[in-house]
Design an enzyme around this catalytic site. Structure first.
Site, PDB file in Angstrom:
ATOM      1  N   GLY A 114     -13.677  21.742  34.892  1.00 19.83           N
ATOM      2  CA  GLY A 114     -12.800  22.561  34.058  1.00 19.83           C
ATOM      3  C   GLY A 114     -12.924  24.056  34.290  1.00 19.83           C
ATOM      4  O   GLY A 114     -14.024  24.574  34.403  1.00 19.83           O
ATOM      5  N   SER A 115     -11.800  24.754  34.334  1.00 16.23           N
ATOM      6  CA  SER A 115     -11.833  26.175  34.686  1.00 16.23           C
ATOM      7  C   SER A 115     -10.462  26.806  34.473  1.00 16.23           C
ATOM      8  O   SER A 115      -9.565  26.192  33.915  1.00 16.23           O
ATOM      9  CB  SER A 115     -12.294  26.328  36.140  1.00 16.23           C
ATOM     10  OG  SER A 115     -11.699  25.339  36.942  1.00 16.23           O
TER      11      SER A 115
END
Length: 218
Positions: A184-185
């Site tokens: 996730g980013s």
């Protein structure tokens, strides 16, 4: 399914863990081992899914700004970009969940004129301060329309590895890969104030395909 080159180490570790934990579950739990093995198999499959490389026909672009990643538009606002532009810009932020393709692509075509890696914190990727306080990279491109466009890979709470392959002086081609973020980013794109923004908050983007803005040639 084609896998990204960044998958090699992660999949090797995941395979070893799957084999070891699965073998221990069978040895100690016998018929109840499926309680462990089935959820483990789901997680193992998701690792492969995360590193998938979709086939996409990337077009040539000059004035279009292309979504650099798959994800959801979570921010469009005027901000101060102090690292390279050193002035006001329009920030478009796209959040990626662990289920999205995490290939990072050039949003515009032109010449890479700046790149820098910044170590930092691991705030959740949708936190506004993550753009300046998290582990991140910054890349600037002098576009074919003679604009300075800055874009930033930002690590999130889960993501702990950012890679970018570009160098100063490289030719940037909108929609083509320049890096990757594991898990996730977020990606931020900083555009000139007179840019025509054609996306809106909540839009779901496909990296390399969807147009998020347009810049007129100077």
């Amino acid at each position: 399914m084609k896998l990204h080159r960044e998958s090699k180490g992660t999949i090797t570790v995941a395979t070893l863990l799957f084999i070891i934990i699965g073998a221990l579950a069978i040895y100690f739990l016998e018929m109840w081992s499926l309680v462990i093995i089935l959820p483990l198999l789901v997680v193992y499959s998701l690792v492969f899914w995360f590193f998938r490389v979709p086939n996409r026909d990337i077009l040539d672009h000059k004035e279009n700004v292309i979504a650099p990643v798959d994800g959801k538009v979570v921010m469009i606002k005027e901000v101060e970009e102090d690292e390279f532009i050193k002035g006001k810009a329009i920030q478009v932020s796209i959040f990626m969940s662990p289920l999205n393709v995490h290939i990072c692509r050039y949003p515009v075509s032109g010449k890479v004129v700046y790149k820098k890696y910044h170590p930092g914190k691991y705030l959740v990727a949708w936190h506004e301060k993550s753009s300046t306080e998290n582990e991140r990279t910054t890349v600037a491109v002098e576009s074919l329309t003679n604009h300075q466009v800055v874009f930033r890979q930002i690590a999130g709470y889960v993501a702990r590895r950012i890679v970018f392959y570009c160098k100063e002086g490289d030719d940037a081609k909108a929609g083509h890969e320049f890096g990757f973020i594991k898990f996730g980013s977020r990606m931020d794109v900083f555009l000139p104030l007179d840019t025509e923004i054609v996306c809106k908050i909540g839009d779901i983007t496909k990296g390399g395909l969807d147009v998020i803005a347009r810049m007129n040639a100077e």
